[in-house]
Design an enzyme around this catalytic site. Sequence first.
Site, PDB file in Angstrom:
ATOM      1  N   GLU A 134     -42.788 -81.614  11.028  1.00 60.71           N
ATOM      2  CA  GLU A 134     -41.989 -81.791  11.039  1.00 60.71           C
ATOM      3  C   GLU A 134     -40.526 -81.901  12.148  1.00 60.71           C
ATOM      4  O   GLU A 134     -39.663 -81.850  11.645  1.00 60.71           O
ATOM      5  CB  GLU A 134     -41.137 -81.007   9.576  1.00 60.71           C
ATOM      6  N   GLU A 191     -47.945 -82.379   3.298  1.00 59.92           N
ATOM      7  CA  GLU A 191     -47.921 -80.931   1.861  1.00 59.92           C
ATOM      8  C   GLU A 191     -46.966 -81.870   0.760  1.00 59.92           C
ATOM      9  O   GLU A 191     -45.630 -81.912   0.666  1.00 59.92           O
ATOM     10  CB  GLU A 191     -46.733 -80.753   2.998  1.00 59.92           C
TER      11      GLU A 191
END
Length: 841
Positions: free
Chosen positions: A178, A247
Amino acid sequence: MKLCFFLCLLCSFTFLALGSNVSYDGRSLIIDGQRKLLLSASIHYPRSVPAMWPSLVQTAKEGGIDVIETYVFWNGHELSPGNYYFGGRFDLVKFVKIVQQAGMYLILRIGPFVAAEWNYGGVPVWLHYIPGTVFRTYNQPFMSHMQNFTTYIVNLMKQEKLFASQGGPIILSQIENEYGYYENFYKEDGKKYAMWAAKMAVAQNTGVPWIMCQQWDAPDPVIDTCNSFYCDQFKPTSPNRPKIWTENWPGWFKTFGGRNPHRPAEDVAYAVARFFQKGGSVQNYYMYHGGTNFGRTAGGPFITTSYDYDAPIDEYGLPRFPKWGHLKELHRAIKLCERVLLNGKSVNITLGPSVEADVYTDESGACAAFIANIDDKNDRTVEFRNMSYHLPAWSVSILPDCKNVVFNTAKVSTQTHVVSMIDENLQQSDKGAVAFKWDVLKENAGIWGEADFVKTGFVDLINTTKDTTDYLWHTTSIYVGEHEGFLKNGSKPVLLINSTGHALHAFVNQEYQGTGTGNGTHSPFFFKNPIPLRAGKNEIALLCLTVGLPTAGPFYDFVGAGLISVKIKGFNNGTVDLSSSAWSYKIGVQGEQLKLYQGDGSSSVKWTTTSKPPKGQALTWYKAVVDAPSGDEPIGLDMLHMGKGLAWLNGEEIGRYWSRNSEFEEKDCVQECDYRGKFLPDKCDTDCGKPTQKWYHVPRSWFKPSGNILVIFEEKGGDPTKIKFLRRKVTGACANVAEDYPSIGLDSQGEDKINKNTPFARLTCPGNTIISSVKFASFGTPTGKCGSYLLGSCHDPNSSTVVEKACLNKNNCVVKLTKENFKNNLCPGSSRKLAVEAICS
Ligand SMILES: *[C@@H]1O[C@H](CO)[C@@H](O)[C@H](O)[C@H]1NC(C)=O
Ligand SMILES: *[C@@H]1O[C@H](CO)[C@@H](O)[C@H](O)[C@H]1NC(C)=O
Ligand SMILES: *[C@@H]1O[C@H](CO)[C@@H](O)[C@H](O)[C@H]1NC(C)=O
Ligand SMILES: *[C@@H]1O[C@H](CO)[C@@H](O)[C@H](O)[C@H]1NC(C)=O
Ligand SMILES: *[C@@H]1O[C@H](CO)[C@@H](O)[C@H](O)[C@H]1NC(C)=O
Ligand SMILES: *[C@@H]1O[C@H](CO)[C@@H](O)[C@H](O)[C@H]1NC(C)=O
Ligand SMILES: *[C@@H]1O[C@H](CO)[C@@H](O)[C@H](O)[C@H]1NC(C)=O
Ligand SMILES: *[C@@H]1O[C@H](CO)[C@@H](O)[C@H](O)[C@H]1NC(C)=O
Ligand SMILES: *[C@@H]1O[C@H](CO)[C@@H](O)[C@H](O)[C@H]1NC(C)=O
Ligand SMILES: *[C@@H]1O[C@H](CO)[C@@H](O)[C@H](O)[C@H]1NC(C)=O
């Protein structure tokens, strides 16, 4: 010699023969020429124990999962520079091999920065103290250590032949995590670092593709992937990359003082179905088993020891119903469409307001359709291929033959479990076993031994403890003249503390005065309490603590914690500011240094044995010898009546406990959760005003049959007589199935079969327990939910008889909603259903 040569030839031959070619294009991963639609599940190896790994992986496989996804936890592996650890919960190779033995794939998210609500985002704290280091940017020390650790892990996997290219289960690896959110904070160095990381990873030559999540500029051949509650609208930055969802959050984590979040199964299923409807090919649940932040591995501030995450497998390793079961049925429905989804062509059709169909067809004539009603309030009835379909709001129907609905995300026909925490003491009371017998030891309130250093003013907590402990003592003294007014009129001066965290306990002349805590952010908090001062010298001792280091954010490695100011109000001359007094410092509490939680350490001191352990006493160590709880269910330690501290069993670190109530009002929580509409972490919270966490998972494999040592360090005071073990047990099963619920169908043996749409209720008791009685059964219009069903206006009086006949004394049973079983002419026109609650024993 010759034999060895021959054997080596043989092994290198088998290795070549078993190696897989993992590649990709814009549609999917391609493994050995075959397109793959993959359902993946995050299970983090250090968040459970090796004894649990095989059954967690097996429960995932039974849930229709193909791939296990895990991060690699750098600070659990590289304990100091070049000093590696792969034992116990950190035995990565063992974990990967268990996945391999289950015949599943693995996605290895090396990071090695991982966030993950894990202490310091997974990066070793020592790296922050190598001069000149800045994390996650174009910084030589950071990059050098990151590259060396990544290489170490890749080489370890290669040695064990664990990459798919070598015949192993690893089909993808991830570098960084991320970073796209933060890249710009680091200016040009951010971009340079991201490109360097990608290149460094690719040069590792693993033979399988690399991914970067939430990294919109990931360079070829790295695949950028999506993390979110919904990823159906996600598009990789290149059309040559498959649409991968690393995710999907089926729940959320908790913080001490926060609420208990839940994401409804209907909405998780909706998000997954939408993703595959819109061309996705790999979907991962983060988390599928959340597990436990043992010891001090939780990130912060304030991430709880439980990392249950409301995941499909609960913290204790039990499948969570209905979520686990509903997703299992979803997976089956999606897999029925796999071939035509991946190899066919698709068109999208608008069937009405907010109703979108995506229809996949191939040359063989195969056809599969996903029909979505994305309206968050209104149900819709639409026509598709001359047939009528009813779609609840916010739902997707799956039609593997473009005709029969085998699954609708909003219709939960799987069972629910009744899960209880069984009080071990009550169970044993007939044997006379009651509360634990405690040995007790008191810590000094303030500096013990010699101070580590004395300084004018304050220090940063993290820089000082370097996270070797949560605790840093600060002590100073104040001289009170005999003429102070408060000494005469009985009022008390007030201690005023401003601190950035994360919490503190205040002591005056060895007496506990109270606790100050932040709200789980890095904002300052304020502590204000009247304190008893006497004439002469008074000692002020503050036990300041960190509760988990930050896990992410720009320059998170430089976020500090500690006191801003300490003042006392109410003197004749006004307010006294102690902020620039001389303070003595001591890192940690003495019991930690003595290792009181371990065998030798524990016997190095003289404990006081007592049948009446002190209650509400701060800074106290408690020790008891305990038997393993009976049975084979998972075990929780009930710490509801304790304050805050740490717990160990046989030297294994159970973790931080804290009976902190959620600081929210009833209105900030929900009674019933409406699955319809976009989910956000606080949409379906429970436990407002209640303790965030009261039970702490103690893995059964940590127990010996008897003679176990339970050690507690209590910081602020609690009631140790109320500490007990609980067993997590499934005591019942419920089903609630309506006549219009789709089902994949059953053949005469009760096995799944496509396109035989008779709705049915299936009840299964866990392990070798059986359905010993039927507590409730009603075909008609029953209301309520599992545990509190009620008869409706319409009820077939034979319901219980029918269910009992099918289910009593069986481990599992199926009750079909047919006219043979139930009254066909019952309340015509109303939507009828069967609700059952059965007792498992
Ligand atoms: C692997 O598969 C891809 C696509 O199917 C193909 O282009 C490539 O040549 C294969 N590589 C090897 C080493 O066989
Ligand atoms: C990384 O590994 C290389 C090669 O083994 C070594 O020369 C270098 O010192 C290592 N870097 C660090 C920071 O340990
Ligand atoms: C429908 O399909 C067209 C053509 O493939 C595509 O451009 C469009 O984005 C799709 N619309 C939706 C809502 O998926
Ligand atoms: C639907 O019905 C119409 C008219 O009866 C017919 O022409 C058409 O082929 C049917 N479509 C399908 C997909 O069966
Ligand atoms: C104010 O009173 C306190 C307590 O008697 C004393 O310690 C402190 O030195 C005094 N401060 C000043 C500025 O007189
Ligand atoms: C007691 O004395 C203190 C210090 O002089 C003063 O601030 C306070 O208001 C007094 N309290 C009462 C109840 O008189
Ligand atoms: C605490 O310290 C912060 C930072 O210096 C300051 O902004 C804040 O006003 C202080 N709070 C109180 C109640 O003094
Ligand atoms: C925490 O407290 C700070 C300062 O009082 C406030 O700005 C912030 O919104 C609070 N955050 C939460 C999550 O309560
Ligand atoms: C901690 O120490 C480092 C130097 O080792 C310094 O750069 C940093 O600013 C300190 N952090 C805080 C919050 O004081
Ligand atoms: C209900 O049960 C009774 C007695 O067991 C039986 O005679 C009757 O036929 C049953 N009714 C239906 C509708 O099955």
